[in-house]
Design a protein around this motif. Sequence first.
Motif, PDB file in Angstrom:
ATOM      1  N   TRP A  83     -14.108   8.741  -1.781  1.00  0.00           N
ATOM      2  CA  TRP A  83     -12.803   9.287  -1.266  1.00  0.00           C
ATOM      3  C   TRP A  83     -11.702   9.835  -2.350  1.00  0.00           C
ATOM      4  CZ3 TRP A  83      -8.480   5.545   1.315  1.00  0.00           C
ATOM      5  CH2 TRP A  83      -7.790   6.246   2.073  1.00  0.00           C
TER       6      TRP A  83
ATOM      7  N   ARG B  36      -2.989   9.789  -2.380  1.00  0.00           N
ATOM      8  CA  ARG B  36      -4.313   8.892  -2.628  1.00  0.00           C
ATOM      9  C   ARG B  36      -4.235   7.800  -3.247  1.00  0.00           C
ATOM     10  NH1 ARG B  36      -7.319   5.867  -2.402  1.00  0.00           N
ATOM     11  NH2 ARG B  36      -9.691   5.964  -2.610  1.00  0.00           N
ATOM     12  N   ASN B  37      -3.226   7.729  -4.245  1.00  0.00           N
ATOM     13  CA  ASN B  37      -2.895   6.532  -5.037  1.00  0.00           C
ATOM     14  C   ASN B  37      -2.329   5.329  -4.380  1.00  0.00           C
ATOM     15  OD1 ASN B  37      -4.211   6.349  -7.538  1.00  0.00           O
ATOM     16  ND2 ASN B  37      -2.678   7.732  -8.534  1.00  0.00           N
ATOM     17  N   ASP B  38      -1.526   5.882  -3.197  1.00  0.00           N
ATOM     18  CA  ASP B  38      -0.800   4.917  -2.466  1.00  0.00           C
ATOM     19  C   ASP B  38      -1.483   4.221  -1.448  1.00  0.00           C
ATOM     20  OD1 ASP B  38       1.140   5.326  -4.180  1.00  0.00           O
ATOM     21  OD2 ASP B  38       2.319   6.806  -3.162  1.00  0.00           O
ATOM     22  N   VAL B  39      -2.497   5.160  -0.713  1.00  0.00           N
ATOM     23  CA  VAL B  39      -3.148   4.583   0.476  1.00  0.00           C
ATOM     24  C   VAL B  39      -4.536   3.636   0.221  1.00  0.00           C
ATOM     25  CG1 VAL B  39      -4.304   5.422   2.685  1.00  0.00           C
ATOM     26  CG2 VAL B  39      -2.260   6.533   1.623  1.00  0.00           C
ATOM     27  N   THR B  40      -4.519   2.688   1.003  1.00  0.00           N
ATOM     28  CA  THR B  40      -5.575   1.772   0.630  1.00  0.00           C
ATOM     29  C   THR B  40      -6.203   1.594   1.977  1.00  0.00           C
ATOM     30  OG1 THR B  40      -4.236  -0.097   1.464  1.00  0.00           O
ATOM     31  CG2 THR B  40      -4.427   0.226  -0.688  1.00  0.00           C
ATOM     32  N   ASN B  41      -5.936   1.989   2.986  1.00  0.00           N
ATOM     33  CA  ASN B  41      -6.614   2.157   4.221  1.00  0.00           C
ATOM     34  C   ASN B  41      -6.560   3.388   5.044  1.00  0.00           C
ATOM     35  OD1 ASN B  41      -7.930  -0.507   4.559  1.00  0.00           O
ATOM     36  ND2 ASN B  41      -5.972  -0.961   3.770  1.00  0.00           N
ATOM     37  N   PHE B  42      -7.467   3.779   5.521  1.00  0.00           N
ATOM     38  CA  PHE B  42      -7.182   4.948   6.520  1.00  0.00           C
ATOM     39  C   PHE B  42      -8.269   4.765   7.870  1.00  0.00           C
ATOM     40  CE2 PHE B  42      -9.787   8.645   7.747  1.00  0.00           C
ATOM     41  CZ  PHE B  42      -8.844   9.767   8.048  1.00  0.00           C
TER      42      PHE B  42
ATOM     43  N   VAL C  58       0.474   1.076   0.125  1.00  0.00           N
ATOM     44  CA  VAL C  58       1.426   0.219  -0.925  1.00  0.00           C
ATOM     45  C   VAL C  58       2.762   0.920  -1.277  1.00  0.00           C
ATOM     46  CG1 VAL C  58       1.582  -1.014  -3.118  1.00  0.00           C
ATOM     47  CG2 VAL C  58      -0.743  -0.989  -1.683  1.00  0.00           C
ATOM     48  N   PHE C  59       3.739   0.314  -0.844  1.00  0.00           N
ATOM     49  CA  PHE C  59       5.205   1.190  -1.228  1.00  0.00           C
ATOM     50  C   PHE C  59       5.241   1.605  -2.689  1.00  0.00           C
ATOM     51  CE2 PHE C  59       9.599   1.025  -2.477  1.00  0.00           C
ATOM     52  CZ  PHE C  59      10.090   1.728  -1.526  1.00  0.00           C
ATOM     53  N   ASN C  60       5.635   2.916  -2.558  1.00  0.00           N
ATOM     54  CA  ASN C  60       6.058   3.654  -3.892  1.00  0.00           C
ATOM     55  C   ASN C  60       7.215   4.424  -3.772  1.00  0.00           C
ATOM     56  OD1 ASN C  60       5.717   5.008  -6.221  1.00  0.00           O
ATOM     57  ND2 ASN C  60       3.661   5.719  -6.111  1.00  0.00           N
TER      58      ASN C  60
ATOM     59  N   THR D 152       4.090  -3.349   1.960  1.00  0.00           N
ATOM     60  CA  THR D 152       3.033  -2.419   2.307  1.00  0.00           C
ATOM     61  C   THR D 152       3.761  -1.586   3.465  1.00  0.00           C
ATOM     62  OG1 THR D 152       1.930  -3.989   3.735  1.00  0.00           O
ATOM     63  CG2 THR D 152       1.153  -3.852   1.607  1.00  0.00           C
TER      64      THR D 152
ATOM     65  N   SER E  83       2.569   1.049   6.943  1.00  0.00           N
ATOM     66  CA  SER E  83       1.702   1.378   8.121  1.00  0.00           C
ATOM     67  C   SER E  83       2.494   2.740   8.619  1.00  0.00           C
ATOM     68  CB  SER E  83       1.260   0.607   9.029  1.00  0.00           C
ATOM     69  OG  SER E  83       0.462   0.868   9.691  1.00  0.00           O
TER      70      SER E  83
END
Lengths: 135, 155
Positions: free
Chosen positions: A9, A25-31, A66-68, A119, A121
């Motif tokens: 991914w 992409r760097n902040d998203v852990t799940n899709f 994750v919050f950024n 985090t 959503s």
Amino acid sequence: MSKETGLGWTTLDVDDSSGSAQDLRNDVTNFQFATPRGVQDVTGIDKSAMERLLLLADFSITLNGVFNPAANASHAVLSTVPSSSVARTTTIVVSSQTLANEVLYTDYSLNRNQDGSLTWSSPGVLSDGTVPTWS
Amino acid sequence: MQPFRIEPRLPAKAFRTYGISTPVEDAYRNATCDEVECPNYTNGWVINADLSTARGQRQAYLIESSGRKYTAHKGYMVDQSGVAKEAPSVTAYVFEAGQQCWNPHRVRTQKPEVYTVRDGDFRSLGNQRVHNRPEDWVDDFQNNQAKLIEKSERG
């Protein structure tokens, strides 16, 4: 500069409220992407009506991350979800295949977890009524 | 609390959910300033410690015992562009570039993601299948979409 992961991914771009694609992409852990499945799986309802209904149905999408708070990162892009109603082009690339969707995001929900992590959503629905296809 | 979603018109069992996930605890690792090209590391930075407060005294103690290179300007406050103005109770600590700052940094790890296919949607998720290779997951997803398009064209 973030390093290229080399994993399957590779891309997740979401438009900000002004329509500029931003790489989250760097902040998203799940899709997650929920799509209607074969109509033969649905029983108990008139078949032809059900088929039409299925094909009109909304597809839903959920991004978790994750919050950024950095510029052009996830908070900058998604914090405008509650205050703007624009369809945002959302593009994922997996294994060199691209899936681009027009998505209306309906929330940007922040959660502080027991381990101290922050985090978020963000769920959405497809806004243009076409079946999303990979290219 | 669940985020706000538009309820689908179809029951959950009419959906299939394609997902990619990396557990949050495995997705990132701590990184150095150098790895993330931190501006403090690149340009140096300033901390103004107000010694009339407990917080400022604590800052001064931590800075002076940190082993980092700095220049202390007693009685001055220095902004990030380097402009100084008098402030009797403040000491400005100006740090040289090329040092690890105190901000936490993180980078993505190389952990592979998990590619899943589950019956149902967010309301009710059923059996989960896991694809070992991302291309197999894409192939599965493509086949599902192709089936929908075929139904659509058939009318």
